[in-house]
Design a protein around this motif. Structure first.
Motif, PDB file in Angstrom:
ATOM      1  N   ASN A  37      47.414  37.376  36.253  1.00 11.70           N
ATOM      2  CA  ASN A  37      47.567  37.932  37.835  1.00 11.70           C
ATOM      3  C   ASN A  37      48.987  38.749  37.737  1.00 11.70           C
ATOM      4  O   ASN A  37      49.964  38.314  38.402  1.00 11.70           O
ATOM      5  N   LYS A  38      48.813  39.731  36.806  1.00 15.46           N
ATOM      6  CA  LYS A  38      49.773  40.534  36.783  1.00 15.46           C
ATOM      7  C   LYS A  38      49.277  42.043  36.670  1.00 15.46           C
ATOM      8  O   LYS A  38      48.359  42.333  35.936  1.00 15.46           O
ATOM      9  N   SER A  39      49.976  43.073  37.253  1.00 15.49           N
ATOM     10  CA  SER A  39      49.454  44.429  37.390  1.00 15.49           C
ATOM     11  C   SER A  39      50.444  45.454  36.598  1.00 15.49           C
ATOM     12  O   SER A  39      51.450  45.042  36.522  1.00 15.49           O
ATOM     13  N   SER A  40      49.592  46.242  36.130  1.00 12.23           N
ATOM     14  CA  SER A  40      50.499  47.499  35.565  1.00 12.23           C
ATOM     15  C   SER A  40      51.096  48.522  36.446  1.00 12.23           C
ATOM     16  O   SER A  40      50.318  48.754  37.506  1.00 12.23           O
ATOM     17  N   PRO A  41      52.208  49.262  36.257  1.00  9.80           N
ATOM     18  CA  PRO A  41      52.573  50.187  37.092  1.00  9.80           C
ATOM     19  C   PRO A  41      51.747  51.307  37.195  1.00  9.80           C
ATOM     20  O   PRO A  41      51.778  52.149  38.071  1.00  9.80           O
ATOM     21  N   ARG A  42      50.847  51.273  36.213  1.00  9.73           N
ATOM     22  CA  ARG A  42      49.893  52.462  36.276  1.00  9.73           C
ATOM     23  C   ARG A  42      48.483  52.217  37.278  1.00  9.73           C
ATOM     24  O   ARG A  42      47.744  52.923  37.506  1.00  9.73           O
ATOM     25  N   ASP A  43      48.428  50.961  37.609  1.00  8.75           N
ATOM     26  CA  ASP A  43      47.081  50.482  38.244  1.00  8.75           C
ATOM     27  C   ASP A  43      47.125  51.125  39.649  1.00  8.75           C
ATOM     28  O   ASP A  43      48.216  51.174  40.372  1.00  8.75           O
ATOM     29  N   VAL A  44      46.014  51.615  40.257  1.00 10.99           N
ATOM     30  CA  VAL A  44      45.886  51.967  41.625  1.00 10.99           C
ATOM     31  C   VAL A  44      45.575  50.736  42.358  1.00 10.99           C
ATOM     32  O   VAL A  44      45.967  50.698  43.556  1.00 10.99           O
ATOM     33  N   LEU A  45      44.837  49.692  41.820  1.00 13.38           N
ATOM     34  CA  LEU A  45      44.616  48.711  42.574  1.00 13.38           C
ATOM     35  C   LEU A  45      45.294  47.409  41.888  1.00 13.38           C
ATOM     36  O   LEU A  45      45.349  47.596  40.671  1.00 13.38           O
ATOM     37  N   PRO A  46      45.692  46.601  42.503  1.00 13.80           N
ATOM     38  CA  PRO A  46      46.439  45.363  41.902  1.00 13.80           C
ATOM     39  C   PRO A  46      45.493  44.464  41.449  1.00 13.80           C
ATOM     40  O   PRO A  46      44.359  44.396  41.769  1.00 13.80           O
ATOM     41  N   VAL A  47      45.773  43.945  40.340  1.00 16.12           N
ATOM     42  CA  VAL A  47      44.888  42.671  39.728  1.00 16.12           C
ATOM     43  C   VAL A  47      44.192  41.705  40.572  1.00 16.12           C
ATOM     44  O   VAL A  47      43.158  41.417  40.548  1.00 16.12           O
ATOM     45  N   SER A  48      45.017  41.314  41.617  1.00 17.85           N
ATOM     46  CA  SER A  48      44.505  40.261  42.747  1.00 17.85           C
ATOM     47  C   SER A  48      43.522  40.748  43.464  1.00 17.85           C
ATOM     48  O   SER A  48      42.490  40.156  43.629  1.00 17.85           O
ATOM     49  N   LEU A  49      43.545  42.014  43.771  1.00 20.62           N
ATOM     50  CA  LEU A  49      42.465  42.801  44.625  1.00 20.62           C
ATOM     51  C   LEU A  49      41.108  42.901  43.404  1.00 20.62           C
ATOM     52  O   LEU A  49      40.273  42.557  44.094  1.00 20.62           O
ATOM     53  N   LEU A  50      41.583  43.388  42.375  1.00 20.90           N
ATOM     54  CA  LEU A  50      40.286  43.682  41.400  1.00 20.90           C
ATOM     55  C   LEU A  50      39.640  42.045  41.230  1.00 20.90           C
ATOM     56  O   LEU A  50      38.458  42.103  41.050  1.00 20.90           O
ATOM     57  N   LYS A  51      40.276  41.029  41.079  1.00 20.13           N
ATOM     58  CA  LYS A  51      39.878  39.781  40.760  1.00 20.13           C
ATOM     59  C   LYS A  51      39.195  39.400  42.172  1.00 20.13           C
ATOM     60  O   LYS A  51      38.060  38.393  42.003  1.00 20.13           O
ATOM     61  N   SER A  52      39.774  39.487  43.240  1.00 18.43           N
ATOM     62  CA  SER A  52      39.085  39.038  44.437  1.00 18.43           C
ATOM     63  C   SER A  52      37.781  39.855  44.943  1.00 18.43           C
ATOM     64  O   SER A  52      36.861  39.169  45.567  1.00 18.43           O
ATOM     65  N   CYS A  53      37.656  40.871  44.247  1.00 22.84           N
ATOM     66  CA  CYS A  53      36.359  41.820  44.600  1.00 22.84           C
ATOM     67  C   CYS A  53      35.729  41.839  43.134  1.00 22.84           C
ATOM     68  O   CYS A  53      35.153  43.170  42.878  1.00 22.84           O
ATOM     69  N   SER A  54      35.649  40.817  42.350  1.00 22.69           N
ATOM     70  CA  SER A  54      35.229  41.085  40.782  1.00 22.69           C
ATOM     71  C   SER A  54      33.776  41.319  41.004  1.00 22.69           C
ATOM     72  O   SER A  54      33.369  41.991  39.901  1.00 22.69           O
ATOM     73  N   ASP A  55      33.007  40.819  41.562  1.00 21.61           N
ATOM     74  CA  ASP A  55      31.297  41.279  41.703  1.00 21.61           C
ATOM     75  C   ASP A  55      31.252  42.521  41.538  1.00 21.61           C
ATOM     76  O   ASP A  55      30.327  43.227  41.144  1.00 21.61           O
ATOM     77  N   LEU A  56      32.022  43.303  42.779  1.00 22.95           N
ATOM     78  CA  LEU A  56      31.771  44.701  43.195  1.00 22.95           C
ATOM     79  C   LEU A  56      32.032  45.595  41.919  1.00 22.95           C
ATOM     80  O   LEU A  56      31.655  46.359  41.439  1.00 22.95           O
TER      81      LEU A  56
END
Length: 205
Positions: A37-56
């Motif tokens: 649960n840590k994001s890169s400064p290069r990410d547009v979306l935080p990992v938390s959002l990516l994981k919460s919508c992982s099916d999509l």
């Protein structure tokens, strides 16, 4: 040379690696769910959002990866990283650039695609006659702990048999920088080299 001969050189015994198998949404979904649960400064979306919508996002990332595999192109935007410079060892002169090692913080999506590539490369490496079965780094189920246990087991067995036992350790600084890349590329076979070069973006950008 033929398969089954000892090192230093043996022929490749498996099927030539010409193309990567397609990534599936289920495969990507497993990778997303394992992300820390840590994001890169290069990410547009935080990992938390990516994981919460992982099916999509799993289907989207799988489609992106398969396009990359098919075209031999890794998106240029995903090659850009935030680079942090860390001292190789404490106490080194901070004014000398050679005393630093770069740490690249890539997009989370690029890390996922990288893991997909690794999953397709590793089976090819593992069946190579030139792969050392004692290799511990970067292998699932292997680590510095398993390497240490192997060494200790060999030492204890040798001592129990009253054999003369000696352990020599080598600390090679900047080991990867000492590798001849031409020799490394030459040992991988033309089809694999072509595939890796295309994927890395050498032939196309």
């Amino acid at each position: 040379m033929t398969c089954g001969q000892p090192f230093p050189s043996r022929d490749f015994c498996g099927q030539p690696l010409v193309n990567f198998d397609n990534a599936t949404p289920a495969e990507v979904l497993r990778l997303i769910n394992k992300l820390p649960n840590k994001s890169s400064p290069r990410d547009v979306l935080p990992v938390s959002l990516l994981k919460s919508c992982s099916d999509l996002f799993a289907s989207i990332v799988a489609h992106l990866a398969n396009l990359s595999f098919k075209q031999g192109v890794f998106p240029t935007a995903f090659k850009i990283a935030q680079v942090l410079s860390l001292l190789k060892k404490s106490g080194l002169d901070r004014s000398v650039p050679a005393n630093y090692r770069p740490i690249s913080n890539l997009h989370t999506i690029s890390k996922i695609v990288g893991r997909l590539v690794l999953a397709r490369l590793m089976p090819n490496f593992l069946v190579s006659g030139n792969f050392n079965p004692l290799q511990s780094a970067y292998r699932t189920g292997h680590s510095t702990e398993t390497a240490l246990l192997r060494i200790l087991d060999s030492l204890y067995k040798s001592i129990d048999r009253t054999h003369l036992t000696t352990l020599t350790g080598l600390d090679i600084s900047a080991a990867f920088d000492m590798i001849s890349h031409n020799i490394l590329v030459g040992r991988k076979g033309k089809s694999l080299v072509c595939l890796v070069r295309r994927f890395a973006g050498y032939s196309r950008t």
